[in-house]
Write an enzyme that holds these catalytic residues in place. Structure first.
Site, short mmCIF file in Angstrom:
data_model
loop_
_atom_site.label_atom_id
_atom_site.label_comp_id
_atom_site.label_asym_id
_atom_site.label_seq_id
_atom_site.Cartn_x
_atom_site.Cartn_y
_atom_site.Cartn_z
N ASP A 159 -37.27 -38.42 -27.39
CA ASP A 159 -36.95 -39.25 -26.20
C ASP A 159 -35.84 -38.77 -25.28
O ASP A 159 -35.27 -37.97 -25.78
CB ASP A 159 -36.65 -40.65 -26.51
CG ASP A 159 -35.77 -40.98 -27.79
OD1 ASP A 159 -34.73 -40.02 -27.84
OD2 ASP A 159 -36.10 -41.84 -28.48
N ASP A 200 -32.57 -39.71 -23.30
CA ASP A 200 -31.40 -40.61 -22.83
C ASP A 200 -30.47 -40.31 -21.87
O ASP A 200 -30.27 -39.19 -21.78
CB ASP A 200 -30.59 -40.91 -24.36
CG ASP A 200 -31.36 -41.70 -25.18
OD1 ASP A 200 -32.43 -42.19 -25.02
OD2 ASP A 200 -31.01 -41.32 -26.34
N ASP A 224 -21.62 -39.85 -32.57
CA ASP A 224 -21.39 -39.67 -34.10
C ASP A 224 -21.16 -38.28 -34.34
O ASP A 224 -20.29 -37.65 -35.20
CB ASP A 224 -22.96 -40.28 -34.60
CG ASP A 224 -24.07 -39.90 -34.07
OD1 ASP A 224 -24.24 -39.03 -33.09
OD2 ASP A 224 -24.89 -40.60 -34.60
#
Ligand code: ATP
Ligand code: MG
Length: 461
Positions: free
Chosen positions: A50, A52, A156
């Site tokens: 996907d 983002d 992260d």
């Protein structure tokens, strides 16, 4: 900043919808970056799952720019821009905001006038904090907006924090993510222990990315993960369920399993299963789960969709069967034994990884159905093989025969029976009995469905 000429990202591989969103934000005067896994995967030559987008536009401003947009999320407020075949996630740059405390948040504006305030309203109640942490530092809510650099630093892993800037097609790397991408390393941004305390789900994500990309966990990241693994039990069980599905359905479940075992995370996610693996001798259950996950990986890699209950039945089936046979040996009915073992198992398991009830019931049906393969006479095989859950149950049945080598005759019988049925259905060679039975059963089912609901015909019910 890595200029366009020095990296391999081409707009050809970015979805049209993501490009539309990026350009519209840019044209409205905002910063607009492609971020996260999309950039990582494009740089690695993988097809992104996907796309983002991150921007300096606030959620309200994003909403004004896109008609097809909804704001979602409480823990992490962001915009979803809807296209007919895709959703593009647009988030406002976040700040690390480690020095912002709940108490510093501005209170909600006082009610218009003292007299008009309802008697029980608490005018001093502060607005819900935008950043909320537990005493130990676990982040509960994270809505403090920041600069692009701050946004990169709160992500992260270094390989997940690269930005692709639509204004000049450069890649912006605040965290030396490019180096780790080249070296094949998953490394937390900042101090790994602190980052895992902030959000223990990151430990599970670290394993997923390492397995998915074929990367190693950087040494300090690995060390911190092993040290802090028990904290995964503090994460939301519903969130962990989503992560577990992603982990085991990415087509590299065997690798994932070995990494989970190596780090001790497996026992934290699946306590009783982990314990069972420890106590069994000759490595047998490990062979089982290895084969089960190999089967799952084979399906995923061949492009077949695996439903969550099928994954769970393959993962847990042997464990459940072993517990069940103990109960059957002392006289319990096999179905009652499966129900008992599973309800206990799911109850305990759901404290860590919340398995939805509907899925749990499908796992139960799949395992219960295994006893029906022994019934090969009369109409039973035909009725059974016409049931919606049959294909899943049969896949498991065949898998067990292959692994154990038990009951090969029964397996051959079913293979023959189904071949016969398949031929009959496609009109090639009509095996009289199965064909006749099949039609009789289908007629009966259709009649049933046409009947009006019981409540209308029989008011007593
Ligand atoms: P995938 O290919 O599975 O979609 P992804 O890297 O895009 O991988 P997402 O879960 O879609 O992962 O998250 C998008 C990005 O948001 C990540 O790349 C990362 O930068 C950031 N992110 C997601 N979850 C966290 C988290 N728990 N803590 C910090 N940053 C996160
Ligand atoms: Mg993603």
């Amino acid at each position: 900043m890595i200029p366009r000429a020095s990296h391999h990202i081409s707009r050809r591989y970015i979805s049209k919808n993501a490009l539309k969103v990026l350009y519209r934000l840019k044209d409205a005067g905002h910063l607009a970056y492609l971020v996260g896994g999309g950039v990582r995967d494009l740089l690695l030559g993988r097809e992104p799952k996907d796309f983002d987008v991150a921007t300096d536009a606030h959620p309200g401003e994003i909403k004004k720019l896109f008609k097809n947009c909804r704001l979602i999320g409480r823990r992490f407020r962001l915009a979803h821009v809807y296209f007919h075949d895709e959703i593009i996630e647009v988030a406002t740059f976040r700040s690390l905001a480690s020095d912002v405390h709940e108490q510093e948040e501005t209170p909600e504006p006082a009610a218009a006038s003292e007299t008009s305030a309802p008697p029980h309203s608490d005018r001093k109640r502060p607005r819900p904090p935008r950043l909320l942490k537990t005493e130990e530092g676990m982040i509960l809510r994270d809505n403090v907006f920041g600069t692009p650099e701050e946004d990169a630093l709160r992500r992260d892993f270094t390989v997940n924090a690269l930005f692709y800037n639509i204004a000049d097609f450069s890649v912006i790397d605040y965290v030396a993510g490019m180096d780790d991408l080249k070296a094949g390393l998953i490394r937390t941004i900042g101090e790994p222990v602190q980052r895992f305390i902030e959000d223990p789900v990151r430990m599970v994500r670290a394993v997923r990315f390492a397995a998915m990309l074929g990367f190693d966990l950087e040494e300090r990241t690995m060390q911190a993960l092993i040290e802090q693994r028990e904290r995964v039990a503090l994460a939301s069980p519903a969130r962990l369920y989503e992560e577990v599905l992603k982990l085991f359905l990415l087509g590299e479940a065997e690798k994932v399993y070995h990494l989970l075992r190596k780090t001790g995370l497996f026992g934290v996610l699946f306590p009783s299963l982990g314990e069972w693996f420890e106590t069994e001798s000759e490595g047998y259950p490990n062979v089982w789960i290895g084969k089960a996950l190999e089967w799952i990986d084979g399906c995923v890699q061949a492009g077949r969709q695996i439903q969550p209950h099928v994954l769970l039945a393959f993962m847990f089936g042997r464990f459940v069967e072993s517990k069940t046979s103990d109960l059957v040996a002392v006289g319990m009915h096999p179905h009652a034994a499966i129900d008992l073992v599973l309800s206990e198992f799911f109850r305990e398991q759901s404290a860590r990884v919340l398995i939805p009830k509907k899925t749990a019931l499908l796992v139960r049906d799949m395992l219960r159905d295994q006893t029906r393969f022994a019934k090969t006479s009369g109409r039973a095989p035909l009725v059974f093989s016409s049931r919606p859950g049959f294909a899943d149950a049969y896949a498991y049945f065949r898998f067990v025969r292959e692994i154990t080598g038990d009951n090969q005759d029964l397996s051959a019988w079913w293979a023959e029976f189904l071949r016969h049925r398949h031929d009959a259905a496609s009109g090639e060679s009509i095996g009289r009995q199965p064909e006749a039975l099949h039609h009789r059963q289908r007629r009966k089912r259709r009649r049933k469905r046409r009947r009006p609901p019981a409540a209308q015909t029989d008011p007593v019910l």
